[in-house]
Enzyme design. Structure first.
Site, PDB file in Angstrom:
ATOM      1  N   ARG A   1     -30.631  -3.838 -11.952  1.00  0.00           N
ATOM      2  CA  ARG A   1     -30.179  -2.529 -11.471  1.00  0.00           C
ATOM      3  C   ARG A   1     -30.482  -1.431 -12.480  1.00  0.00           C
ATOM      4  O   ARG A   1     -30.120  -0.273 -12.268  1.00  0.00           O
ATOM      5  CB  ARG A   1     -28.683  -2.579 -11.156  1.00  0.00           C
TER       6      ARG A   1
ATOM      7  N   GLU B   1     -35.235 -10.092  -6.373  1.00  0.00           N
ATOM      8  CA  GLU B   1     -34.920 -10.494  -4.999  1.00  0.00           C
ATOM      9  C   GLU B   1     -35.440 -11.897  -4.683  1.00  0.00           C
ATOM     10  O   GLU B   1     -34.801 -12.647  -3.961  1.00  0.00           O
ATOM     11  CB  GLU B   1     -35.449  -9.473  -3.984  1.00  0.00           C
TER      12      GLU B   1
ATOM     13  N   TYR C   1     -35.689 -10.313   5.253  1.00  0.00           N
ATOM     14  CA  TYR C   1     -34.640  -9.868   4.344  1.00  0.00           C
ATOM     15  C   TYR C   1     -35.223  -9.303   3.049  1.00  0.00           C
ATOM     16  O   TYR C   1     -34.892  -8.199   2.624  1.00  0.00           O
ATOM     17  CB  TYR C   1     -33.665 -11.034   4.039  1.00  0.00           C
TER      18      TYR C   1
ATOM     19  N   ASP D   1     -27.952 -10.305   4.702  1.00  0.00           N
ATOM     20  CA  ASP D   1     -27.922 -11.644   4.107  1.00  0.00           C
ATOM     21  C   ASP D   1     -26.565 -12.241   4.474  1.00  0.00           C
ATOM     22  O   ASP D   1     -25.825 -11.658   5.267  1.00  0.00           O
ATOM     23  CB  ASP D   1     -28.179 -11.598   2.587  1.00  0.00           C
TER      24      ASP D   1
ATOM     25  N   CYS E   1     -15.053  -8.955   0.067  1.00  0.00           N
ATOM     26  CA  CYS E   1     -14.956  -9.568   1.396  1.00  0.00           C
ATOM     27  C   CYS E   1     -15.490 -11.002   1.305  1.00  0.00           C
ATOM     28  O   CYS E   1     -16.449 -11.382   1.954  1.00  0.00           O
ATOM     29  CB  CYS E   1     -15.759  -8.732   2.394  1.00  0.00           C
TER      30      CYS E   1
ATOM     31  N   CYS F   1     -10.215  -3.303  -0.732  1.00  0.00           N
ATOM     32  CA  CYS F   1     -11.433  -3.008   0.027  1.00  0.00           C
ATOM     33  C   CYS F   1     -11.531  -1.522   0.365  1.00  0.00           C
ATOM     34  O   CYS F   1     -10.617  -0.945   0.947  1.00  0.00           O
ATOM     35  CB  CYS F   1     -11.460  -3.842   1.312  1.00  0.00           C
TER      36      CYS F   1
HETATM   37  N1  ADE Z   1     -28.256 -10.508  -3.487  1.00  0.00           N
HETATM   38  C1  ADE Z   1     -29.573 -10.354  -3.296  1.00  0.00           C
HETATM   39  N2  ADE Z   1     -30.006  -9.187  -3.759  1.00  0.00           N
HETATM   40  C2  ADE Z   1     -28.921  -8.567  -4.273  1.00  0.00           C
HETATM   41  C3  ADE Z   1     -28.723  -7.333  -4.897  1.00  0.00           C
HETATM   42  N3  ADE Z   1     -29.739  -6.497  -5.080  1.00  0.00           N
HETATM   43  N4  ADE Z   1     -27.477  -7.018  -5.263  1.00  0.00           N
HETATM   44  C4  ADE Z   1     -26.476  -7.886  -5.057  1.00  0.00           C
HETATM   45  N5  ADE Z   1     -26.589  -9.065  -4.505  1.00  0.00           N
HETATM   46  C5  ADE Z   1     -27.810  -9.408  -4.101  1.00  0.00           C
END
Ligand code: ADE
Length: 326
Positions: A33, A45, A128, A146, A194, A204
């Site tokens: 991130r 991913e 996905y 997902d 969740c 939440c």
């Molecule tokens: N699972 C798959 N990709 C994800 C992401 N970018 N953030 C959180 N969980 C994930």
């Protein structure tokens, strides 16, 4: 139903705002991130496809250290890619990753396609993953579904949604200005609030929009589950698998491809492996046998590399994945 009814525009807007505010304040600091570079997003991913976040974190940094660019990865020997992958499992993903890197370098001058449609042409990238990369790295307004997102949507709507309805409702809810963050926020919500068991509804951010509020532990379970055993033939020879096509006239998954079912005495051999598969109110125990289909069954031999492009049933996909053919 006021705020709860997610078919209303104001309600959807509030859902997005609340979810994204929560994500901005509480999201986990994950290494992928830190940047929206497409190579990094793609790598994370693929790693996350069948592996938990915790296991991915440690491999991700080391993998990037060894292969900092898509060019370096494309030029690497397969054994060193597999070595860097070791511990993540499902090694077919690593081979596909390597193959995709070569395609990106050879056919796209080292740049990843910037749309989900373009991304899907690369090895190892399905619906996905294409949507995840396109939204996170390129800001394309496409939603992802997902397992986590599916649970959030089922609980919020209080309905047992079909696969297509899930994708449609995720796209309908999507924040089109921040699609990558929205998608990650949905996955994050499913992963840490969740949760499958004992969801943390008190914390939440979108509980006001939720039809079930954790009361139902997955709506399907409200109905008593039936149990059934089913046997399939996995006939794999010379790099090809024997598959049959569902009749075009059936209501469920017409025209899709699957393994031939074994009925009666044919199903008596020791299975190659067994897996579980739940469809609405039935829990199947699925036994896979390394045998030929019954005499006279009409089907076709499909090369393993072509499987990913064939419309397979969910169960066929699961079986072929487990057999490491997909
Ligand atoms: N699972 C798959 N990709 C994800 C992401 N970018 N953030 C959180 N969980 C994930």
């Amino acid at each position: 139903m006021g705020m709860r009814d997610l078919t209303k525009r104001d309600s959807k807007r509030d859902f997005r705002r609340s979810l994204l505010a929560w994500y901005d304040a509480h999201r986990r600091e994950l290494p992928w991130r830190e940047s929206s570079d497409s190579y990094r997003v793609w790598l994370s991913e693929i790693m996350l496809q069948q592996t938990r976040v915790a296991a991915v974190i440690s491999h991700y940094r080391e993998f990037l250290r060894r292969f900092p660019t898509v060019e370096k990865l494309a030029r690497a020997r397969e054994t060193s890619v597999l070595t860097a992958w070791s511990g993540l499992g499902y090694y077919r993903r690593a081979r596909m990753l390597h193959a995709a890197a070569k395609v990106v370098v050879r056919d796209h001058r080292g740049k990843f396609p910037s749309t989900s449609e373009g991304l899907r042409s690369l090895p190892g990238i399905g619906r996905y993953t294409a949507a995840a990369i396109a939204s996170i790295a390129f800001g394309e307004p496409v939603a992802v579904v997902d397992g986590n997102v599916e649970r959030v949507l089922q609980r919020a709507s209080g309905k047992l949604l079909s696969r297509e309805k899930l994708w449609a409702s995720a796209n309908d809810l999507l924040d089109r200005n921040r699609p990558g963050d929205f998608n990650q926020a949905m996955m994050e919500l499913g992963a840490i609030v969740c949760t499958p068991r004992a969801p943390a509804c008190l914390t939440c951010p979108v509980v006001g929009h939720c039809a079930t509020r954790g009361e139902l532990n997955g709506i399907a379970k409200a109905e008593p589950q039936k149990k059934r055993e089913i046997h399939y033939a996995l006939d794999y020879r010379g790099g090809k698998v024997f598959l049959v096509q569902r009749e075009r006239s059936v209501s469920l998954m017409p025209g899709m491809w699957e393994l031939p079912e074994l009925v009666g005495a044919n199903g008596d051999h020791t299975p190659l492996f067994t897996l579980r598969h739940a469809i609405t109110v039935t829990n199947y125990t699925v036994k896979i046998q390394r045998v030929a289909a019954a005499h006279g069954v009409r089907g076709k031999w499909v090369a393993a590399e072509r499987l990913a492009r064939l419309p397979l049933t969910g169960l066929a996909r699961k079986i072929l994945r487990k057999a490491d053919l997909l």
